[in-house]
Design a protein around this motif. Structure first.
Motif, short mmCIF file in Angstrom:
data_model
loop_
_atom_site.label_atom_id
_atom_site.label_comp_id
_atom_site.label_asym_id
_atom_site.label_seq_id
_atom_site.Cartn_x
_atom_site.Cartn_y
_atom_site.Cartn_z
N TRP A 96 0.80 -1.22 0.00
CA TRP A 96 0.00 0.00 0.00
C TRP A 96 0.84 1.28 0.00
CZ3 TRP A 96 1.03 2.86 4.36
CH2 TRP A 96 1.55 2.17 5.47
N VAL A 97 2.16 1.12 -0.03
CA VAL A 97 3.05 2.28 0.02
C VAL A 97 3.46 2.70 -1.39
CG1 VAL A 97 5.31 3.10 0.77
CG2 VAL A 97 3.90 1.72 2.31
N GLY A 98 3.31 4.00 -1.69
CA GLY A 98 3.70 4.52 -3.00
C GLY A 98 5.02 5.25 -2.99
N LYS A 99 5.37 5.87 -1.87
CA LYS A 99 6.60 6.66 -1.78
C LYS A 99 7.19 6.50 -0.38
CE LYS A 99 8.44 11.38 -2.05
NZ LYS A 99 8.10 12.81 -2.22
N VAL A 100 8.51 6.38 -0.33
CA VAL A 100 9.18 6.22 0.97
C VAL A 100 10.34 7.21 1.05
CG1 VAL A 100 10.46 4.69 2.50
CG2 VAL A 100 8.62 3.78 1.07
N VAL A 101 10.40 7.92 2.15
CA VAL A 101 11.53 8.79 2.47
C VAL A 101 12.10 8.33 3.81
CG1 VAL A 101 12.31 11.12 3.03
CG2 VAL A 101 10.61 10.77 1.23
N VAL A 102 13.37 7.95 3.81
CA VAL A 102 14.05 7.59 5.06
C VAL A 102 15.17 8.60 5.27
CG1 VAL A 102 15.46 5.87 6.25
CG2 VAL A 102 13.51 5.13 4.86
N GLU A 103 15.18 9.21 6.44
CA GLU A 103 16.20 10.21 6.75
C GLU A 103 16.88 9.85 8.06
OE1 GLU A 103 14.75 14.19 6.53
OE2 GLU A 103 14.77 14.14 4.33
N LEU A 104 18.20 10.00 8.06
CA LEU A 104 19.01 9.77 9.24
C LEU A 104 19.27 11.12 9.90
CD1 LEU A 104 20.76 7.85 10.99
CD2 LEU A 104 22.64 8.30 9.39
N ASP A 105 18.92 11.26 11.16
CA ASP A 105 19.05 12.53 11.86
C ASP A 105 20.35 12.60 12.66
OD1 ASP A 105 16.50 13.03 10.92
OD2 ASP A 105 15.52 12.56 12.83
N ASP A 106 20.91 13.79 12.75
CA ASP A 106 21.97 14.12 13.71
C ASP A 106 23.24 13.27 13.56
OD1 ASP A 106 19.99 15.79 14.79
OD2 ASP A 106 19.34 14.25 16.21
N HIS A 107 23.56 12.87 12.34
CA HIS A 107 24.79 12.13 12.09
C HIS A 107 25.73 13.01 11.27
CE1 HIS A 107 27.42 9.00 10.27
NE2 HIS A 107 27.16 8.33 11.37
N HIS A 108 27.03 12.81 11.42
CA HIS A 108 27.96 13.71 10.71
C HIS A 108 27.88 13.53 9.20
CE1 HIS A 108 31.03 10.67 9.64
NE2 HIS A 108 30.84 10.15 10.83
N ASP A 109 27.33 12.39 8.74
CA ASP A 109 27.14 12.18 7.31
C ASP A 109 25.65 12.17 6.92
OD1 ASP A 109 29.60 12.15 6.04
OD2 ASP A 109 30.01 10.05 6.51
N SER A 110 24.80 12.76 7.74
CA SER A 110 23.36 12.75 7.46
C SER A 110 23.03 13.31 6.09
CB SER A 110 22.59 13.54 8.52
OG SER A 110 22.45 12.81 9.71
N ALA A 111 23.60 14.47 5.76
CA ALA A 111 23.28 15.12 4.48
C ALA A 111 23.66 14.22 3.31
CB ALA A 111 23.98 16.47 4.38
#
Length: 279
Positions: A96-111
């Motif tokens: 049932w999922v059409g789009k997924v965004v996974v983000e890593l917070d507060d890590h030195h390589d997050s961006a």
């Protein structure tokens, strides 16, 4: 303020009622249960690494956003990317999922990691010349360590349960000799992941290729396995403490006891309260 999993934000997913909306979040969480920290061999959900789950859009093409957090800002980028990438894969597989965004917070390589995930650039596409050839060898190494630890837990349980069994003789213990339960189940799953035999007659104490040890090597093999298990359990305890220190309230999202691990392994270790200093 970023919501924790206990304060999860769920927007309209095209269904009526809070129960149905919460069910969508629980579907995502169950999918994330399959994602393991490669070094600690525990689900990221039980470790408290899932910071929030947001769901929006229509029920048959919903958009899901998952935020992850780690015990420190300098956790290995390899491990961080692997967990984030695996998270995106398992959530994307939900029908049932059409789009997924996974983000890593507060890590030195997050961006860098977040941009690579958004572009589906892969590991090498994300890290460029800094990347290893692939993550396959890293995955295999930690699967082997997880199997070694699970093997030792089972054999230590046998030694405690059977006073007549000595360390010198554990090399003859077979899977069929192990009592049913979570410890044995964990070992069987880890053997399956490595392609090792899981028949009742399969010997428990084996090397990475599934070969039993000669009798004279059994005690040392068991001690090496115990060292691996203690290292994994100790690191997991340490990381849990660091996460609770870094993110207030995150302990509520941590499982009381990881699969296959002994409660005593965690209860008797010293509590660490190391804090990061931000400029």
């Amino acid at each position: 303020m970023t919501a924790t999993l206990n304060e999860r934000t769920v927007r309209d997913v095209g269904v009526q009622g809070a129960g149905a909306r919460d069910a969508a979040v629980q579907d995502v969480r169950r999918a994330l249960d399959a994602v393991l920290d490669p070094e600690l061999d525990e689900p990221i959900t039980g470790l408290g690494f899932v910071r929030s789950i947001d769901v929006s859009g229509a029920a048959d093409r919903a958009a899901v956003t998952v935020h992850l957090r780690l015990p420190t800002s300098f956790c290995s980028p390899n491990f961080a990317y692997l967990m984030a990438s695996d998270s995106k894969d398992v959530v994307s597989a939900l029908p049932w999922v059409g789009k997924v965004v996974v983000e890593l917070d507060d890590h030195h390589d997050s961006a860098l990691i977040n941009a690579g995930l958004a572009a589906d650039a892969g590991y090498r596409g994300t890290f460029g010349h800094e990347a290893e050839d692939s993550l396959d060898e890293l995955r295999l190494m930690f699967r082997r360590k997880a199997h070694t630890a699970a093997m030792e837990r089972c054999l230590t349980e046998q030694l405690r349960a059977d006073p007549a069994l000595s360390e010198a003789n554990v090399g003859t213990v077979q899977l069929g000799d192990l009592p049913a339960g979570r410890t044995k189940n964990a070992l069987v799953r880890r053997r399956e992941a490595l392609g090792l035999p899981t028949a009742p007659a399969a010997v428990v104490l084996v090397d990475h290729e599934g070969r039993p040890y000669p009798a004279e090597q059994v005690p040392m093999a068991l001690r090496r396995a115990r060292s691996t298990r203690i290292s994994i359990d100790g690191n997991a305890h340490f990381c849990r403490g660091l996460l609770r220190t870094r993110y207030e309230g995150s302990g509520a999202d941590q499982a009381d006891r990881p699969e296959g691990a002994e409660a005593a392994d965690h209860r008797h270790l010293l509590p660490f309260t190391v804090k990061e200093i931000h400029p």
